[in-house]
Design an enzyme around this catalytic site. Structure first.
Site, PDB file in Angstrom:
ATOM      1  N   SER A 116     -21.293   1.852   3.154  1.00  0.00           N
ATOM      2  CA  SER A 116     -19.961   1.244   3.240  1.00  0.00           C
ATOM      3  C   SER A 116     -20.007  -0.252   3.535  1.00  0.00           C
ATOM      4  CB  SER A 116     -19.197   1.945   4.371  1.00  0.00           C
ATOM      5  OG  SER A 116     -18.070   1.202   4.742  1.00  0.00           O
ATOM      6  N   GLU A 160     -18.175  -1.524   5.574  1.00  0.00           N
ATOM      7  CA  GLU A 160     -18.003  -1.641   7.026  1.00  0.00           C
ATOM      8  C   GLU A 160     -19.315  -2.030   7.712  1.00  0.00           C
ATOM      9  OE1 GLU A 160     -15.201  -1.097   9.411  1.00  0.00           O
ATOM     10  OE2 GLU A 160     -14.437  -1.881   7.534  1.00  0.00           O
ATOM     11  N   TYR A 187     -18.212   3.884  13.650  1.00  0.00           N
ATOM     12  CA  TYR A 187     -18.356   4.321  12.250  1.00  0.00           C
ATOM     13  C   TYR A 187     -19.311   3.382  11.495  1.00  0.00           C
ATOM     14  CZ  TYR A 187     -17.232   4.769   7.276  1.00  0.00           C
ATOM     15  OH  TYR A 187     -17.323   4.903   5.905  1.00  0.00           O
TER      16      TYR A 187
HETATM   17  P1  NDP Z   1     -12.682  11.458   3.153  1.00  0.00           P
HETATM   18  O1  NDP Z   1     -12.428  11.252   4.601  1.00  0.00           O
HETATM   19  O2  NDP Z   1     -11.520  11.623   2.228  1.00  0.00           O
HETATM   20  O3  NDP Z   1     -13.634  12.747   2.957  1.00  0.00           O
HETATM   21  C1  NDP Z   1     -14.657  13.025   3.862  1.00  0.00           C
HETATM   22  C2  NDP Z   1     -15.263  14.371   3.525  1.00  0.00           C
HETATM   23  O4  NDP Z   1     -16.322  14.669   4.455  1.00  0.00           O
HETATM   24  C3  NDP Z   1     -14.290  15.555   3.598  1.00  0.00           C
HETATM   25  O5  NDP Z   1     -14.535  16.426   2.528  1.00  0.00           O
HETATM   26  C4  NDP Z   1     -14.662  16.210   4.913  1.00  0.00           C
HETATM   27  O6  NDP Z   1     -14.359  17.579   4.974  1.00  0.00           O
HETATM   28  C5  NDP Z   1     -16.173  16.013   4.892  1.00  0.00           C
HETATM   29  N1  NDP Z   1     -16.795  16.196   6.195  1.00  0.00           N
HETATM   30  C6  NDP Z   1     -16.517  15.571   7.357  1.00  0.00           C
HETATM   31  N2  NDP Z   1     -17.306  16.013   8.348  1.00  0.00           N
HETATM   32  C7  NDP Z   1     -18.107  16.968   7.805  1.00  0.00           C
HETATM   33  C8  NDP Z   1     -19.124  17.811   8.323  1.00  0.00           C
HETATM   34  N3  NDP Z   1     -19.478  17.766   9.598  1.00  0.00           N
HETATM   35  N4  NDP Z   1     -19.741  18.663   7.467  1.00  0.00           N
HETATM   36  C9  NDP Z   1     -19.367  18.730   6.174  1.00  0.00           C
HETATM   37  N5  NDP Z   1     -18.410  17.968   5.620  1.00  0.00           N
HETATM   38  C10 NDP Z   1     -17.785  17.100   6.439  1.00  0.00           C
HETATM   39  O7  NDP Z   1     -13.601  10.246   2.675  1.00  0.00           O
HETATM   40  P2  NDP Z   1     -13.680   9.497   1.238  1.00  0.00           P
HETATM   41  O8  NDP Z   1     -13.652  10.493   0.165  1.00  0.00           O
HETATM   42  O9  NDP Z   1     -12.731   8.369   1.239  1.00  0.00           O
HETATM   43  O10 NDP Z   1     -15.136   8.833   1.335  1.00  0.00           O
HETATM   44  C11 NDP Z   1     -16.305   9.545   0.924  1.00  0.00           C
HETATM   45  C12 NDP Z   1     -17.525   8.938   1.592  1.00  0.00           C
HETATM   46  O11 NDP Z   1     -17.638   7.565   1.244  1.00  0.00           O
HETATM   47  C13 NDP Z   1     -17.506   8.969   3.114  1.00  0.00           C
HETATM   48  O12 NDP Z   1     -18.831   9.134   3.560  1.00  0.00           O
HETATM   49  C14 NDP Z   1     -16.994   7.583   3.513  1.00  0.00           C
HETATM   50  O13 NDP Z   1     -17.445   7.241   4.800  1.00  0.00           O
HETATM   51  C15 NDP Z   1     -17.648   6.754   2.417  1.00  0.00           C
HETATM   52  N6  NDP Z   1     -16.985   5.533   2.057  1.00  0.00           N
HETATM   53  C16 NDP Z   1     -15.664   5.563   1.677  1.00  0.00           C
HETATM   54  C17 NDP Z   1     -15.038   4.413   1.241  1.00  0.00           C
HETATM   55  C18 NDP Z   1     -13.604   4.422   0.829  1.00  0.00           C
HETATM   56  O14 NDP Z   1     -13.030   3.328   0.714  1.00  0.00           O
HETATM   57  N7  NDP Z   1     -13.002   5.578   0.555  1.00  0.00           N
HETATM   58  C19 NDP Z   1     -15.773   3.125   1.153  1.00  0.00           C
HETATM   59  C20 NDP Z   1     -17.176   3.230   1.536  1.00  0.00           C
HETATM   60  C21 NDP Z   1     -17.742   4.391   1.964  1.00  0.00           C
HETATM   61  P3  NDP Z   1     -12.915  18.102   5.518  1.00  0.00           P
HETATM   62  O15 NDP Z   1     -11.991  18.023   4.322  1.00  0.00           O
HETATM   63  O16 NDP Z   1     -13.219  19.495   5.937  1.00  0.00           O
HETATM   64  O17 NDP Z   1     -12.492  17.194   6.624  1.00  0.00           O
HETATM   65  P1  GDR Z   2     -11.002   0.643   6.737  1.00  0.00           P
HETATM   66  O1  GDR Z   2      -9.634   1.275   6.165  1.00  0.00           O
HETATM   67  O2  GDR Z   2     -11.003   0.576   8.209  1.00  0.00           O
HETATM   68  O3  GDR Z   2     -11.220  -0.630   5.982  1.00  0.00           O
HETATM   69  O4  GDR Z   2     -12.074   1.753   6.306  1.00  0.00           O
HETATM   70  P2  GDR Z   2      -8.183   1.416   6.800  1.00  0.00           P
HETATM   71  O5  GDR Z   2      -7.269   1.613   5.639  1.00  0.00           O
HETATM   72  O6  GDR Z   2      -8.135   2.409   7.897  1.00  0.00           O
HETATM   73  O7  GDR Z   2      -7.910  -0.042   7.467  1.00  0.00           O
HETATM   74  C1  GDR Z   2      -7.881  -1.226   6.696  1.00  0.00           C
HETATM   75  C2  GDR Z   2      -7.320  -2.372   7.527  1.00  0.00           C
HETATM   76  O8  GDR Z   2      -5.932  -2.161   7.756  1.00  0.00           O
HETATM   77  C3  GDR Z   2      -5.655  -2.475   9.126  1.00  0.00           C
HETATM   78  N1  GDR Z   2      -4.448  -1.756   9.569  1.00  0.00           N
HETATM   79  C4  GDR Z   2      -4.306  -0.417   9.641  1.00  0.00           C
HETATM   80  N2  GDR Z   2      -5.165   0.578   9.313  1.00  0.00           N
HETATM   81  C5  GDR Z   2      -4.717   1.855   9.457  1.00  0.00           C
HETATM   82  N3  GDR Z   2      -5.526   2.864   9.092  1.00  0.00           N
HETATM   83  N4  GDR Z   2      -3.485   2.142   9.955  1.00  0.00           N
HETATM   84  C6  GDR Z   2      -2.592   1.169  10.312  1.00  0.00           C
HETATM   85  O9  GDR Z   2      -1.484   1.446  10.751  1.00  0.00           O
HETATM   86  C7  GDR Z   2      -3.033  -0.178  10.139  1.00  0.00           C
HETATM   87  N5  GDR Z   2      -2.441  -1.387  10.359  1.00  0.00           N
HETATM   88  C8  GDR Z   2      -3.296  -2.327  10.005  1.00  0.00           C
HETATM   89  C9  GDR Z   2      -6.918  -2.047   9.860  1.00  0.00           C
HETATM   90  O10 GDR Z   2      -6.955  -2.657  11.166  1.00  0.00           O
HETATM   91  C10 GDR Z   2      -7.985  -2.531   8.898  1.00  0.00           C
HETATM   92  O11 GDR Z   2      -8.232  -3.901   9.123  1.00  0.00           O
HETATM   93  C11 GDR Z   2     -12.038   2.368   5.037  1.00  0.00           C
HETATM   94  C12 GDR Z   2     -12.579   3.811   5.192  1.00  0.00           C
HETATM   95  O12 GDR Z   2     -12.391   4.496   3.974  1.00  0.00           O
HETATM   96  C13 GDR Z   2     -14.053   3.797   5.541  1.00  0.00           C
HETATM   97  O13 GDR Z   2     -14.546   5.136   5.512  1.00  0.00           O
HETATM   98  C14 GDR Z   2     -14.786   2.967   4.494  1.00  0.00           C
HETATM   99  O14 GDR Z   2     -16.158   2.920   4.776  1.00  0.00           O
HETATM  100  C15 GDR Z   2     -14.207   1.573   4.458  1.00  0.00           C
HETATM  101  O15 GDR Z   2     -12.833   1.658   4.115  1.00  0.00           O
HETATM  102  C16 GDR Z   2     -14.889   0.694   3.405  1.00  0.00           C
END
Ligand code: NDP
Ligand code: GDR
Length: 324
Positions: free
Chosen positions: A123, A125, A147
């Site tokens: 990520s 992050e 995280y």
């Molecule tokens: P989601 O939060 O939508 O999905 C996370 C998934 O992980 C769910 O299916 C969840 O299952 C599963 N999970 C959580 N804990 C466990 C566990 N202990 N054992 C098995 N499965 C588990 O995330 P995204 O689809 O958005 O992201 C996918 C991956 O990419 C993640 O690793 C995230 O950190 C990473 N990532 C995401 C980004 C983004 O912008 N979306 C950017 C960069 C990285 P359940 O439904 O049961 O909770």
């Molecule tokens: P992020 O996504 O932390 O970048 O992680 P998120 O959408 O939670 O926050 C983005 C930015 O928005 C600001 N923010 C808020 N965020 C949330 N969730 N709720 C609020 O009410 C709010 N107000 C302002 C946050 O402070 C932050 O700056 C996501 C996840 O998908 C991670 O798993 C992944 O790795 C990174 O993107 C890349």
């Protein structure tokens, strides 16, 4: 027919990746963890074409057994506790699932079949308090949340298994990517869902935290294509996947609300409970390497992304559908 094993298949990316691989003729095995209530809403439309199997990133035995039974060619590790804010409240669980879970899965692969190709969902992050702009594969990490710290561990253990055991392990450093299937707690979906509710007269308030932080937001459908492309390379490597554009939360708000002919300033309340103990102020990625080596580029612009999410939320709310 190749077999892909996806952890995190019930999440946003898991659902798009499963669709993408099914279209390419893969047998798709998705690992789901036991929950008291089923949460298959993102994959219900393809559920009959998937093999869903039970396991958990905290339970290594389950991972070994599943790999032995299904013998995948490719493993995509998308499972994580992925919500940054929750990682301060549950730092140990986040470390178990998001960091150590990667080692459990990598070592299960090493034991069962080290020829399996492995994708780790790293990520942006990890860049946190950024050391250079834009961020690329060589930019040093400075994570700002439990995280982010867990993801740095996951990244380096992936690199380490590649270097120690000559395994085909790849880390995709993906910047934020969104879609109509994004969880409702993430800021983009929270905004589009509330904009649609306000438009339909279902609420008149949206409580948010920091509006100044900037993110490089792309479309999830484009990003799962990049994951697959990475595993088709002969040599495993690390790749930044991003749009190379950055926008503030306030700009996202403006785009979503003006599309609905609304002024966000009339509805948004800043609420300290959504502020983070340490913030990531600015993310913008440089995907040049992915462009050159994978031939990857994003196809959805920032404006298109915001609009497709708002349109989807409006449609779901009008039809009385449960939000994905
Ligand atoms: P989601 O939060 O939508 O999905 C996370 C998934 O992980 C769910 O299916 C969840 O299952 C599963 N999970 C959580 N804990 C466990 C566990 N202990 N054992 C098995 N499965 C588990 O995330 P995204 O689809 O958005 O992201 C996918 C991956 O990419 C993640 O690793 C995230 O950190 C990473 N990532 C995401 C980004 C983004 O912008 N979306 C950017 C960069 C990285 P359940 O439904 O049961 O909770
Ligand atoms: P992020 O996504 O932390 O970048 O992680 P998120 O959408 O939670 O926050 C983005 C930015 O928005 C600001 N923010 C808020 N965020 C949330 N969730 N709720 C609020 O009410 C709010 N107000 C302002 C946050 O402070 C932050 O700056 C996501 C996840 O998908 C991670 O798993 C992944 O790795 C990174 O993107 C890349």
């Amino acid at each position: 027919m190749p077999t892909a094993f996806i952890t995190g298949i019930t999440g946003q990316d898991g659902s798009y990746l499963a669709e993408f691989l099914l279209e390419r003729g893969y047998d798709v095995v998705g690992m789901v963890r036991r929950t008291s209530t089923l949460n298959f809403h993102r994959i219900s439309h393809i559920q009959d074409r998937l093999k869903l199997v039970s396991g958990d990133m905290l339970d290594q035995i389950s991972l070994i057994h599943l790999l032995e039974e299904h013998r995948p060619d490719e493993v995509y590790n998308l499972a994580a506790q992925s919500f940054v804010q929750t990682s301060w409240g549950q730092p140990v669980f986040t470390g178990e699932a998001t960091a150590l879970g990667v080692t459990r899965l990598l070592d299960a692969i090493r034991l069962v079949d080290p020829q399996i190709r492995f994708y780790q969902a790293s990520s942006s992050e990890m860049f946190g308090k950024v050391r250079e702009v834009p961020q690329r594969e060589t930019t040093p990490f400075h994570p700002r949340s439990p995280y982010g710290v867990a993801k740095v561990y996951g990244h380096w253990i992936t690199v380490n298994y590649r270097e120690s055991y000559d395994m085909h392990c790849t880390s995709g450093i993906l910047f934020n990517h969104e879609s109509p299937r994004r969880g409702l707690e993430f800021v983009t979906r929270k905004i589009t869902h509330h904009a649609a509710m306000i438009k339909l007269g279902m609420t008149d308030e949206l409580r948010l935290g920091n509006l100044d932080s900037r993110r490089d937001w792309g479309f999830a459908g484009d990003y799962v294509r990049a994951m697959w492309l990475m595993l088709q390379q002969d040599i495993p490597d690390d790749f930044v996947i991003a749009t190379s554009e950055t926008h503030s939360v306030e700009e996202f708000l403006g785009e979503a609300f003006s599309y609905m002919d609304l002024d966000w300033k009339e509805y948004v309340v800043q609420d300290p409970q959504f502020m983070r103990p340490a913030e990531v102020d600015l993310l913008v990625g440089d995907p040049t390497k992915a462009g050159k080596k994978l031939g990857w580029e994003p196809t959805v612009t920032f404006r298109q992304l915001v609009r497709l999410m708002v349109d989807s939320d409006l449609r779901m709310l009008r039809n009385g559908e449960t939000p994905m």
